[in-house]
Scaffold this active site. Structure first.
Site, PDB file in Angstrom:
ATOM      1  N   HIS A  43      -3.641  -5.213   0.563  1.00 13.27           N
ATOM      2  CA  HIS A  43      -3.116  -5.591   1.873  1.00 13.27           C
ATOM      3  C   HIS A  43      -3.047  -7.113   2.033  1.00 13.27           C
ATOM      4  CE1 HIS A  43      -2.689  -1.719   3.970  1.00 13.27           C
ATOM      5  NE2 HIS A  43      -3.614  -1.323   3.107  1.00 13.27           N
ATOM      6  N   CYS A  95       0.832  -1.203   0.000  1.00 13.28           N
ATOM      7  CA  CYS A  95       0.000   0.000   0.000  1.00 13.28           C
ATOM      8  C   CYS A  95       0.874   1.264   0.000  1.00 13.28           C
ATOM      9  CB  CYS A  95      -0.988  -0.034   1.169  1.00 13.28           C
ATOM     10  SG  CYS A  95      -2.362   1.126   0.944  1.00 13.28           S
ATOM     11  N   GLU A 149      -1.140  -8.769   3.924  1.00 10.86           N
ATOM     12  CA  GLU A 149      -0.863  -9.167   5.311  1.00 10.86           C
ATOM     13  C   GLU A 149      -2.149  -9.494   6.060  1.00 10.86           C
ATOM     14  OE1 GLU A 149      -1.985  -4.907   5.891  1.00 10.86           O
ATOM     15  OE2 GLU A 149      -0.946  -6.081   4.333  1.00 10.86           O
TER      16      GLU A 149
END
Length: 227
Positions: free
Chosen positions: A209, A110, A211
């Site tokens: 994202h 990001c 993660e």
């Protein structure tokens, strides 16, 4: 030994136990867990604008998400909806540029993708809804936008993602010019969602994202490149 992967972090007020609003170096734990579950050893890197010497102790680097970059880094004037933390920019640009110089495996997430873009000589759009006419990339505070991406055949990201094109994004800025990097993925509205440098061992930026779902494909590829 597990590869040591540095993760850039924020400095923000935080509260726990009897302590309230203490300036704290922090990052969402999903980043740490994603690195660990992919076989790496995560270490947090608080903002530090003295030098990038810490990279000599690392095998790989994650440029984590966060607030907007100061527009001066890409030669622009600040627009009304740009919100930045300049103290974080200085140190992370040192890390990103040095990592590119020494070919350290690098994943930008990001904001990290945007910082990587600017470090490579690129530029950003400061508020995508002004250009797109919609808020699908950041539909509401704290709500991820559910999107689908189209990846360039033969790219690293296409090989990693396969037929899975669903992404979760949360950003209002985007890449206008990738500099020396290559755009290898876009959403259907044309917004770049992936950048790469095929000439280096592992340089990948994603606007979404990974993660959050602890994506072992992306973090695993970083850890493997760092071995």
């Amino acid at each position: 030994m597990r590869p040591i992967i540095g993760i850039t972090s924020y400095v923000l007020p935080a509260s726990w136990g009897v302590w309230h609003d203490l300036p704290s170096a922090l990052v969402p734990y999903d980043y740490v867990a994603a690195v660990r579950e992919a076989g790496g050893r995560a270490v947090l890197l608080p903002p530090d604008d003295e030098d990038a010497d810490v990279l000599t102790a690392l095998d790989g680097l994650v440029l984590a998400g966060g607030p907007d970059l100061e527009p001066r880094w890409y030669g622009a004037e600040r627009e009304p909806l740009t919100e930045s933390h300049p103290e974080r920019d200085e140190g992370e640009f040192l890390l990103a540029r040095r990592a590119l110089e020494i070919d350290l495996p690098l994943l930008g997430v990001c904001r990290g993708m945007q910082l990587l873009t600017v470090a490579a000589g690129g530029r950003l759009h400061q508020h995508l809804p002004d250009r797109l006419g919609h808020e699908k990339h950041r539909p509401a505070p704290g709500v991820y936008g559910e999107q689908e991406a189209r990846f360039e055949p033969g790219s690293r990201i296409a090989a990693l993602m396969g037929d899975d094109v669903a992404i979760q994004c949360y950003h209002h800025q985007g890449v206008a010019d990738p500099g020396s990097l290559t755009i290898t993925g876009r959403t259907e509205d044309g917004v770049p969602e992936t950048i790469e440098d095929p000439a280096r061992r592992f340089v990948l930026g994603v606007q979404w994202h990974p993660e959050v779902v602890r994506d072992r494909r992306l973090f695993g590829a970083l850890v493997e490149a760092a071995r």
